[in-house]
Motif scaffolding. Structure first.
Motif: not given
Length: 127
Positions: A108-109, A74-75, A50, A112, A71-72, A33-34, A117-118
């Protein structure tokens, strides 16, 4: 059908130029996710943490809460069909490029974190 996808892919590559001092890629390989791989560069999104995939949150470590799979995913959804543009800000202890990245007009940060998600962590960022 495949031909149409390839034409669209070429269009994406030419759609957005990369500003000086930045780097970019189309359809990066998502790690979690990050973190993702952008044309051979391992990128860690700046200012967020994340949830860790199963087995990666070592005892005593303060890991981000939440669902690592969501989270993954969604990214992956955020970068799909977009050119990702990143501006390097640092290198972390694992040798990854820490960067502020966007897909189209989406940071993106921030996306999330805004989606749950993070969490914000490490370097303060403004969204």
């Amino acid at each position: 059908m495949i031909f149409g996808g390839l034409v669209g892919f070429s269009w994406l590559q030419a759609e957005q130029t990369v500003p000086e001092g930045s780097f970019g890629c189309v359809m990066p390989r998502i790690i979690d996710g990050d973190t993702f791989d952008c044309a051979g560069t391992r990128v860690r999104l700046q200012g967020i943490d994340a949830p860790e995939t199963e087995g990666h949150c070592r005892p005593g470590r303060n890991c981000a809460p939440g669902d690592p799979n969501a989270s993954t995913a969604n990214l992956h959804r955020l970068v799909r069909w977009s050119k990702v543009i990143c501006r390097k800000t640092d290198i972390d202890g694992y040798g990854r490029t820490v960067a502020r990245c966007s897909a189209g007009d989406v940071d993106l940060s921030c996306a999330q974190v805004d989606g749950g998600y993070a969490i914000l962590r490490y370097t303060p960022i403004s969204c």
